[in-house]
Write an enzyme that holds these catalytic residues in place. Structure first.
Site, PDB file in Angstrom:
ATOM      1  CD  GLU A 103      -3.086  -0.832   0.188  1.00 50.28           C
ATOM      2  OE1 GLU A 103      -2.895  -0.009  -0.737  1.00 50.28           O
ATOM      3  OE2 GLU A 103      -4.130  -1.492   0.299  1.00 50.28           O
ATOM      4  CG  HIS A 121      -4.522   0.969   5.267  1.00 50.56           C
ATOM      5  ND1 HIS A 121      -5.882   1.052   5.101  1.00 50.56           N
ATOM      6  CD2 HIS A 121      -4.125  -0.143   4.580  1.00 50.56           C
ATOM      7  CE1 HIS A 121      -6.299   0.045   4.333  1.00 50.56           C
ATOM      8  NE2 HIS A 121      -5.249  -0.703   4.015  1.00 50.56           N
ATOM      9  CG  HIS A 123      -7.792  -4.427   6.305  1.00 55.12           C
ATOM     10  ND1 HIS A 123      -7.280  -5.550   5.690  1.00 55.12           N
ATOM     11  CD2 HIS A 123      -7.340  -3.374   5.575  1.00 55.12           C
ATOM     12  CE1 HIS A 123      -6.538  -5.187   4.645  1.00 55.12           C
ATOM     13  NE2 HIS A 123      -6.571  -3.879   4.562  1.00 55.12           N
ATOM     14  CE1 TYR A 142     -17.760  15.128  21.124  1.00 58.15           C
ATOM     15  CE2 TYR A 142     -20.064  14.990  21.789  1.00 58.15           C
ATOM     16  CZ  TYR A 142     -18.717  14.893  22.096  1.00 58.15           C
ATOM     17  OH  TYR A 142     -18.320  14.541  23.360  1.00 58.15           O
ATOM     18  CG  HIS A 183      -9.210  -1.645   1.310  1.00 56.63           C
ATOM     19  ND1 HIS A 183      -8.382  -1.446   0.231  1.00 56.63           N
ATOM     20  CD2 HIS A 183      -8.375  -1.996   2.323  1.00 56.63           C
ATOM     21  CE1 HIS A 183      -7.131  -1.669   0.570  1.00 56.63           C
ATOM     22  NE2 HIS A 183      -7.100  -2.010   1.847  1.00 56.63           N
ATOM     23  CE1 TYR A 238     -11.794  17.866  25.128  1.00 59.96           C
ATOM     24  CE2 TYR A 238      -9.868  16.963  24.005  1.00 59.96           C
ATOM     25  CZ  TYR A 238     -10.886  16.835  24.932  1.00 59.96           C
ATOM     26  OH  TYR A 238     -10.996  15.673  25.657  1.00 59.96           O
TER      27      TYR A 238
END
Length: 242
Positions: A103, A121, A123, A142, A183, A238
């Site tokens: 990837e 990344h 799954h 939110y 994916h 925040y």
């Protein structure tokens, strides 16, 4: 992605640098080692938290013009310091001997088009399930504001392709995370902790929507664009003062 051509390897302070391309030597070796340690720790965290199975998913961090990325097909619990893999922004391997994740185009596309310093990344099960149902994650909470707004689903393309990377960039416009159709997930941030937190929030958001939408005869109440925008403004202040 197939492995790059091997070139003679020189040993530089515990790091293995291929002699053909790149400028990894311009980056402090200590920074590289620390970043690689963080990449490995984050990759193991994705497995421990059930966001990946086996060798699925991948993690990367950018140090200068070097991208450190998990190697292809190596279980995260077996990764060692000497398994470090580094590429330049064109994808040429400049550190290590192992092939980078298939990837890699996805990771490089994020770094070339954003200010990201880290990409995660996965799954993740609930997020992947949602990617098969909708074109955009319904704004049920939110937490969507943490990713820049309603999370889009990138059109499906085979893993490891430039087409998938292009689809992802479309879905990431003005966002710090997206789903990849059928994916998984992609998130990025200024640090690996930030990128990982966005991944975890995205998976939770998808799990929440699936749970609420499964109640027979009821439809979840969704937040309006104005409500999400209000949260986005509030989030700017925040946390603890810098």
């Amino acid at each position: 992605m197939s492995d790059q051509r091997q070139d003679p390897v020189e040993h530089t302070g515990g790091l293995e640098r291929t002699g053909a391309t790149g400028h990894a030597g311009d980056t402090d070796a200590g920074d590289i080692e620390r970043a690689w340690g963080a990449v490995v720790a984050t990759a193991r965290r994705t497995a421990a938290d059930g966001l990946v199975v086996g060798t699925s998913g991948n993690v990367s961090a950018r140090v200068g013009d070097t991208v450190l990325v998990t190697p292809s097909g190596v279980p995260y619990d077996r990764l060692r310091p000497e398994d470090l893999v580094g590429v330049d922004l064109e994808g040429n391997r400049i550190l290590g001997e192992l092939a980078p994740t298939s990837e890699l185009p996805l990771h490089l596309a994020v770094y070339r088009n954003t200010a990201a310093a880290a990409v995660v990344h996965t799954h993740a099960v609930h997020a992947t399930a949602v990617s098969t149902l909708v074109a955009e994650v319904p704004p049920i909470h939110y937490a969507a504001a943490l990713l820049g707004g309603p999370v889009r689903v990138a059109a499906y393309a085979r893993y490891g392709t430039d087409e998938l990377a292009a689809n992802m960039l479309t879905a990431l416009r003005d966002r710090t995370g997206c789903l990849l159709g059928n994916h998984g997930t992609v998130t990025y941030g200024a640090t690996l902790d930030e990128a990982y937190d966005r991944t975890a929030q995205l998976e939770w958001l998808c799990r929440l929507w699936l749970a609420a939408s499964a109640v027979p005869g009821r439809s979840p109440a969704l937040l309006t664009p104005d409500q999400l925008s209000d949260v986005g403004e509030a989030l700017k202040g925040y946390g603890q003062p810098g």
